[in-house]
Design a protein around this motif. Structure first.
Motif, PDB file in Angstrom:
ATOM      1  N   HIS A 407      32.975   6.100 -66.954  1.00  0.00           N
ATOM      2  CA  HIS A 407      32.407   6.987 -65.801  1.00  0.00           C
ATOM      3  C   HIS A 407      32.999   6.120 -64.893  1.00  0.00           C
ATOM      4  O   HIS A 407      32.118   6.603 -63.739  1.00  0.00           O
ATOM      5  CB  HIS A 407      31.159   5.591 -65.760  1.00  0.00           C
ATOM      6  N   PRO A 409      31.608   3.695 -62.756  1.00  0.00           N
ATOM      7  CA  PRO A 409      30.867   3.986 -60.988  1.00  0.00           C
ATOM      8  C   PRO A 409      31.018   3.393 -59.496  1.00  0.00           C
ATOM      9  O   PRO A 409      31.821   2.557 -59.585  1.00  0.00           O
ATOM     10  CB  PRO A 409      30.181   2.779 -62.398  1.00  0.00           C
ATOM     11  N   GLU A 487      26.355   6.905 -60.758  1.00  0.00           N
ATOM     12  CA  GLU A 487      27.309   8.678 -60.364  1.00  0.00           C
ATOM     13  C   GLU A 487      26.080   9.406 -59.325  1.00  0.00           C
ATOM     14  O   GLU A 487      26.350  10.364 -58.124  1.00  0.00           O
ATOM     15  CB  GLU A 487      27.677   9.784 -61.281  1.00  0.00           C
ATOM     16  N   ARG A 491      26.734   9.858 -55.250  1.00  0.00           N
ATOM     17  CA  ARG A 491      26.832  11.469 -54.939  1.00  0.00           C
ATOM     18  C   ARG A 491      26.023  11.378 -53.730  1.00  0.00           C
ATOM     19  O   ARG A 491      26.053  12.150 -52.718  1.00  0.00           O
ATOM     20  CB  ARG A 491      26.068  12.602 -55.807  1.00  0.00           C
ATOM     21  N   ARG A 494      28.623   9.278 -50.625  1.00  0.00           N
ATOM     22  CA  ARG A 494      29.589   8.637 -51.368  1.00  0.00           C
ATOM     23  C   ARG A 494      30.615   9.001 -49.785  1.00  0.00           C
ATOM     24  O   ARG A 494      30.577   9.801 -49.144  1.00  0.00           O
ATOM     25  CB  ARG A 494      30.491  10.239 -51.249  1.00  0.00           C
TER      26      ARG A 494
END
Length: 505
Positions: A407, A409, A487, A491, A494
């Motif tokens: 993932h 992160p 995640e 978003r 970011r």
């Protein structure tokens, strides 16, 4: 106040713009920059830090950001106020580490009585099949059920075992424990060995016996929350030294000892709970040298050194450390958490004080439990069980690291233990552990928030992820949910560039 002048090399470093695109908080970057300047000798004892408003203006920061950095440095004992003239580098301040490694929690040099971590209520999971990543214990599928059943069955078959055991323990059980510890390389010559009802009682005995009223204890940071609970109950004032990927940062140990005269240093040098890191051989040697030189008593909590995925870390209580180390042994993680029995191995000079404390805190360790432990330790199946348990834990640790890595992160990092039962994750900036733990519980994943293990706000971004109680498939599901939640937060905030995917070795 006369305007302060800063030498050109210092000014170039001090007033250099901070990185606004990365994952680190601006206040953390500023505090670390000042630590580095002190470590390099560019800021010396007695030097003043720039005034809040001046530094905020030069670096285009808010006053609150600079104030937060200064507060962190003050809590570490690196700087102190000087009347109305501002903050200056303290004389005799601990020199910050220059290893280049980022610690997993901050230095806390102001003696602090811990809050009781057991008073924290954790959220309940949603869904029928929660993933238990909060409990640092082997899963039921890893417990030696048949071995334990035989051991307890044999003990319960004799009515005499339902009576009180003699104070000090059954001789044949003491012999079995001594033999096991000798095989592990623990120095027993001239030592006093006490049987207890587990490590929590062992720590309570040691603290009761050796901590004076208002006394100071040194610990790792973060550290095992049950140790903090014991110290909180005793009113101990705790100073916490940071842990990085080589274990306890030993560089500031001598300074802390000389300044605070602690009763003892408590640490878990092998697969520390909660981070899973181990004390490196170089730091082990340095720690023992400091302890011998300054007559610092070291409490070694060995709860799982046997559970190494490769070579087991060497104990502190070998011949070279026997005079300054009290060794505390637990069998709960090796056999079963319900087996409440442990041992203290101490230099003989502490025997009277420790026995007196034990007598006041329940000197009777269950006869049945003693017999069961001796039967387990001397059974050939025990070594077979340890090998199978260690191999299973290695697979689970790998499943956790692999899934988190998949993932990737943003802004998070985590430890990759070489043994033990748990790992530590540092969450990205502005992600608070308590909120994250609640969100994970709603998705059916149980986690332990960092504040259980910390004395300051270091725990606000920390998580303990225990991998021993869940199966590899459950770990993959739970770690996947952790990655998805991170995640979602990434978003929302970011940065345009500088994406960091950091994993601690």
């Amino acid at each position: 106040m006369a305007r302060r002048r800063y030498a050109a090399p210092l000014a170039m470093d001090l007033f250099r713009p901070l990185q606004r695109e990365g994952s680190a908080l601006l206040s953390d970057q500023l505090a670390q920059r000042i630590r580095d300047l002190v470590a390099a000798g560019h800021l010396k004892a007695g030097d003043y830090l720039p005034p809040l408003r001046f530094l905020a203006r030069r670096l285009h920061l808010s006053i609150g950001t600079v104030s937060k950095a200064y507060t962190s440095l003050g809590r570490e004992g690196l700087v102190a106020g000087d009347s109305t003239r501002g903050l200056r580098v303290r004389s005799g301040a601990p020199i910050p580490s220059r290893t280049g490694q980022r610690p997993w929690a901050s230095l806390v040099m102001r003696p602090t009585v811990p809050a009781d971590p057991l008073g924290v209520e954790l959220p309940q999971p949603m869904g029928p099949s929660p993933v238990r990543l909060h409990a640092s214990e082997p899963g039921t599928d890893l417990l030696p059920t048949a071995l334990v059943a035989r051991a307890f069955g044999a003990a319960l078959a004799e009515g005499a075992n339902l009576r009180y055991a003699p104070i000090g323990g059954l001789p044949e059980v003491r012999a079995a424990v001594d033999g096991y510890l000798r095989r592990r390389g623990i120095a027993l010559a001239g030592a006093e060995v006490l049987l207890t009802a587990g490590t929590t009682q062992s720590l309570a005995i040691i603290t009761h016996a050796l901590l004076p009223p208002g006394g100071v204890v040194l610990t790792e940071h973060p550290t095992w929350y049950m140790a903090l609970a014991v110290f909180a109950a005793a009113g101990a004032r705790v100073i916490a030294l940071p842990v990085d990927d080589e274990g306890l940062e030993v560089g500031g140990l001598a300074d802390a000892v000389l300044r605070c005269n602690p009763a003892f240093l408590y640490l878990q040098p092998a697969f520390q709970n909660p981070t899973g890191v181990s004390l490196s051989p170089a730091r082990r040697a340095e720690l023992l040298a400091v302890a011998r030189r300054l007559q610092l008593l070291v409490i070694e909590d060995d709860y799982a050194a046997e559970l190494a995925f490769g070579e087991s870390p060497e104990s502190l209580r070998t011949a070279e450390g026997a005079d300054v180390v009290i060794y505390v042994k637990s069998f709960a993680k090796l056999i079963a958490p319900a087996l409440r029995i442990g041992a203290i191995v101490a230099p003989a000079r502490y025997a009277v004080a420790l026995k007196s404390a034990l007598h006041g805190l329940d000197p009777f360790v269950s006869t049945v439990t003693q017999r069961a432990l001796a039967a387990c330790l001397t059974a050939p199946a025990f070594d077979t069980h340890l090998k199978a348990l260690t191999a299973a834990l290695a697979r689970r640790a790998h499943a956790l690291d692999r899934t988190l890595g998949a993932h990737q992160p943003f802004g998070a990092r985590w430890t990759r233990p070489a043994g033990g039962l748990c790992a530590w994750m540092e969450l990205p900036p502005r992600v608070r552990a308590d909120e994250f733990v609640r969100d994970a519980a709603r998705r059916g994943v149980l986690l332990a928030p960092g504040r259980l293990f910390c004395l300051d706000e270091s725990g606000e971004r920390g998580l303990r992820i225990a991998f021993a109680a869940a199966t590899p498939s459950e770990i993959e599901r739970g770690a996947g949910i952790i990655g998805e939640l991170l995640e979602l937060r990434a978003r929302k905030r970011r940065p345009p560039t500088g994406r960091s995917r950091e994993v601690a070795p």
